[in-house]
Enzyme design. Structure first.
Site, PDB file in Angstrom:
ATOM      1  N   ARG A   1       0.879  65.095 -33.299  1.00 12.47           N
ATOM      2  CA  ARG A   1       1.937  65.151 -32.309  1.00 12.47           C
ATOM      3  C   ARG A   1       1.513  65.959 -31.077  1.00 12.47           C
ATOM      4  O   ARG A   1       0.625  66.798 -31.147  1.00 12.47           O
ATOM      5  CB  ARG A   1       3.194  65.780 -32.909  1.00 12.47           C
TER       6      ARG A   1
ATOM      7  N   LYS B   1       9.535  61.105 -35.383  1.00 10.48           N
ATOM      8  CA  LYS B   1      10.036  62.436 -35.041  1.00 10.48           C
ATOM      9  C   LYS B   1      11.015  62.396 -33.869  1.00 10.48           C
ATOM     10  O   LYS B   1      11.866  63.280 -33.734  1.00 10.48           O
ATOM     11  CB  LYS B   1       8.868  63.377 -34.738  1.00 10.48           C
TER      12      LYS B   1
ATOM     13  N   HIS C   1      14.635  69.333 -42.169  1.00 11.18           N
ATOM     14  CA  HIS C   1      13.234  68.923 -42.274  1.00 11.18           C
ATOM     15  C   HIS C   1      12.807  69.251 -43.697  1.00 11.18           C
ATOM     16  O   HIS C   1      12.242  70.310 -43.971  1.00 11.18           O
ATOM     17  CB  HIS C   1      12.396  69.681 -41.247  1.00 11.18           C
TER      18      HIS C   1
ATOM     19  N   SER D   1       4.830  70.291 -42.017  1.00 10.22           N
ATOM     20  CA  SER D   1       3.768  69.423 -42.518  1.00 10.22           C
ATOM     21  C   SER D   1       2.650  70.270 -43.119  1.00 10.22           C
ATOM     22  O   SER D   1       2.250  71.288 -42.558  1.00 10.22           O
ATOM     23  CB  SER D   1       3.213  68.563 -41.381  1.00 10.22           C
TER      24      SER D   1
ATOM     25  N   LYS E   1       5.781  69.282 -48.982  1.00 14.76           N
ATOM     26  CA  LYS E   1       7.068  68.587 -49.130  1.00 14.76           C
ATOM     27  C   LYS E   1       6.913  67.258 -49.867  1.00 14.76           C
ATOM     28  O   LYS E   1       7.654  66.963 -50.801  1.00 14.76           O
ATOM     29  CB  LYS E   1       7.699  68.313 -47.756  1.00 14.76           C
ATOM     30  N   THR E   2       5.942  66.458 -49.413  1.00 13.00           N
ATOM     31  CA  THR E   2       5.757  65.136 -50.008  1.00 13.00           C
ATOM     32  C   THR E   2       5.219  65.246 -51.427  1.00 13.00           C
ATOM     33  O   THR E   2       5.732  64.625 -52.357  1.00 13.00           O
ATOM     34  CB  THR E   2       4.803  64.293 -49.148  1.00 13.00           C
TER      35      THR E   2
ATOM     36  N   ASP F   1      10.843  63.723 -46.254  1.00 15.43           N
ATOM     37  CA  ASP F   1      10.675  64.458 -44.998  1.00 15.43           C
ATOM     38  C   ASP F   1      11.948  64.825 -44.243  1.00 15.43           C
ATOM     39  O   ASP F   1      12.027  65.903 -43.680  1.00 15.43           O
ATOM     40  CB  ASP F   1       9.763  63.659 -44.056  1.00 15.43           C
TER      41      ASP F   1
ATOM     42  N   ARG G   1      -3.345  60.041 -42.635  1.00 11.50           N
ATOM     43  CA  ARG G   1      -2.056  59.772 -43.277  1.00 11.50           C
ATOM     44  C   ARG G   1      -1.935  58.325 -43.749  1.00 11.50           C
ATOM     45  O   ARG G   1      -2.678  57.449 -43.315  1.00 11.50           O
ATOM     46  CB  ARG G   1      -0.901  60.070 -42.313  1.00 11.50           C
TER      47      ARG G   1
END
Length: 533
Positions: free
Chosen positions: A61, A201, A220, A240, A244-245, A259, A325
């Site tokens: 990003r 996002k 988030h 990130s 989390k995932t 997410d 990713r």
């Protein structure tokens, strides 16, 4: 102009003022989008039918190139210290120039929505010049029924043209890359970046602005619930790279999403319809479900290195980026929720990646401490997620997602505090970062230990353990947990040089105290009392 695909005839791009395209393809399904992307030379077909692509210069990003148009509507509602303003005049010029640039091009359109809860759904039209961007967002947002497309009325429109280069002097931006949101016109413009994450996002930022006014907490976070019991829901906040995932993809629980979620008066709901998982060092042994998606049809494999002869992916080669990713629909995960909804959170987990090696692997928080750590949002930016980040960098990202927060952090903090008070949810701080030393000398927290601690927290057994009060942060840390090395629970004991640990701990405490000073005037006394330092 050639038009193909299913669309509301009263809501074509021309009705939205986007005219002169050579061809517009509406709501193509995955096979057609994969075929178009390969035919157009946007990438390659991989093993199992996955789509392999790279994003060039931008592999993460560009938060410093994100702008919000400053109008009477947003003047007193946007957190301007965190969101760069753009004038309405600059916006108008940028929009006119981008739409002129779109003339003569082949465009792809997806009509989708965000929000599994029908009461809080936002319909979004995404217009892209890259076929694979259309595939990506089709995975990541939620798809209406085909019949719905005949009457689909988008609330918001996103226009993404990577080949357009902005002019800072003309468009009021910072560089030739821009992500601009206009809350009056309900439009997002994205230019000069092929990184697909900007699309999703942008939608998250929109929801972060809209939902608090409805009493819904945008988060988030990832989320899951117990098999057969949606009321036993857990949410996992984190930036990130914090897990989390990985940690929410628990085969013993149902995955709601990885997410972005909302916490309403009735329960938890996923904003998205897919997952966007980091693949660096991904293994079939540790993360079999996510690993398996990399060989599924239409999974988007972004910025990974592969063998040109066998098309085998290299999960360890980070020569393109650490932020490699894969994007795939939720149904590719065998234990994913069909509804994207769960009950009110019973457990709230805040994931942090501590590069200092100071924080314990898990700590129990009071509601006031939970708001303190939520507002602090301490973690480490992991390499590649943002441009310029090449090694773990300690940072404070309020609400565990500052780049996506258009309102002041206290808005979200007070909402969370209210929700926790209403439900009595248990709150935990989990460190997935370093132990035995800081980054460079210590080691990453063993994922096996993290999973064991989370299992104990979620099944309720951890609340029955003996706890000690941490001398640096004041939260409670378990002394002994079955299946976890007790030394690991006391991070000071994992350091060879105990004095070095004490010194590093005081540095971190000082950083927390200094950072939290900006919120003291806006918080209640109980949270102020929970502050450290």
């Amino acid at each position: 102009m050639t038009i193909s695909g299913r669309v509301n005839p009263k809501r074509t791009l021309e009705h939205q003022g986007i005219k002169g395209a050579a061809a517009v393809h509406y709501n193509y399904p995955e096979p057609v989008l994969v075929e178009a992307a390969v035919t157009r030379g946007e990438g390659h077909l991989g093993n199992g039918g996955a789509f392999l692509c790279t994003t060039g210069k931008f592999t993460g990003r560009s938060p410093k190139d994100k702008f919000v148009v400053r109008t009477a509507t947003t003047e007193n509602t946007i957190w301007w210290e965190n969101n760069a303003p753009m004038t309405p005049e600059a916006w108008a010029t940028l929009k006119a120039d981008m739409l002129a640039h779109a003339k003569g091009q082949e465009l792809f359109v997806q009509d989708l929505y965000a929000g599994a809860d029908p009461a809080h759904r936002v319909d979004v039209r995404v217009v892209t010049e890259l076929a694979w961007h259309n595939l990506f967002i089709r995975h990541l947002l939620r798809r209406p029924d085909r019949a719905e497309l005949d009457t689909f009325e988008p609330d918001w429109t996103i226009v993404n043209l990577p080949s357009f280069r902005a002019d800072p002097a003309r468009h009021g931006c910072r560089t030739d890359t821009v992500i601009a949101l206009n809350f009056d016109e309900k439009t997002v413009l994205i230019a000069n970046t092929a990184y697909a994450g900007e699309n999703k996002k942008s939608v998250f930022t929109i929801l972060n602005y809209l939902l608090p006014e409805k009493g819904v907490m945008p988060m988030h976070c990832s989320a899951n619930h117990a098999i057969g019991n949606p009321e036993d829901t857990a949410v996992f906040f984190g930036l990130s790279g914090t897990g989390k995932t990985t940690l929410s993809a628990d085969p013993s629980r149902i995955l709601i999403g990885d997410d972005e979620h909302g916490w309403s008066e009735t329960g938890t709901f996923n904003f998205e319809g897919g997952c966007y998982a980091k693949t660096i060092n991904l293994s079939a042994e540790a993360e079999p479900e996510i690993y398996g998606t990399t060989r599924r049809f239409a999974t988007v494999i972004e910025n990974m290195v592969w063998n040109p002869e066998t098309l085998e992916l290299d999960f360890e080669d980070n020569s393109l980026t650490d932020n490699m990713r894969c994007a795939y629909p939720l149904e590719y995960i065998s234990n994913a929720s069909a509804t994207g909804m769960g009950g009110l959170p019973k457990n709230v987990v805040m994931l942090t990646c501590d590069a200092f090696g100071v924080l314990p692997p898990i700590a129990r928080l009071t509601p006031a401490q939970a708001m303190y750590h939520f507002l602090s949002g301490f973690t480490s930016k992991t390499p590649g997620t943002e441009r310029g980040v090449t090694e773990p960098t300690p940072t404070f990202s309020t609400c565990f997602g500052a780049p996506f927060m258009p309102r002041r952090p206290e808005v979200y903090g007070k909402l969370l505090q209210q929700k926790i008070a209403e439900t009595g949810a248990s709150c935990w701080l989990v460190n997935t970062g370093w132990t035995g030393g800081k980054h460079g000398t210590g080691r990453r927290m063993p994922i096996k230990a993290t999973r064991a601690l989370l299992t104990a927290a979620l099944d309720g057994s951890l609340n029955k353990a003996q706890f000690r009060k941490d001398p640096n942060f004041g939260f409670e840390v378990p002394v002994d947990v079955p299946g976890v090395d007790s030394q690991l629970l006391n991070p000071r004991e994992t350091w060879t040089d105990k004095g070095a640990y004490d010194a590093q701990a005081q540095v971190l405490v000082g950083m927390f105290s200094k950072n939290f000073g900006q919120y003291v005037a806006h918080i209640d006394d109980d949270v102020r009392a929970a502050a450290i330092g």
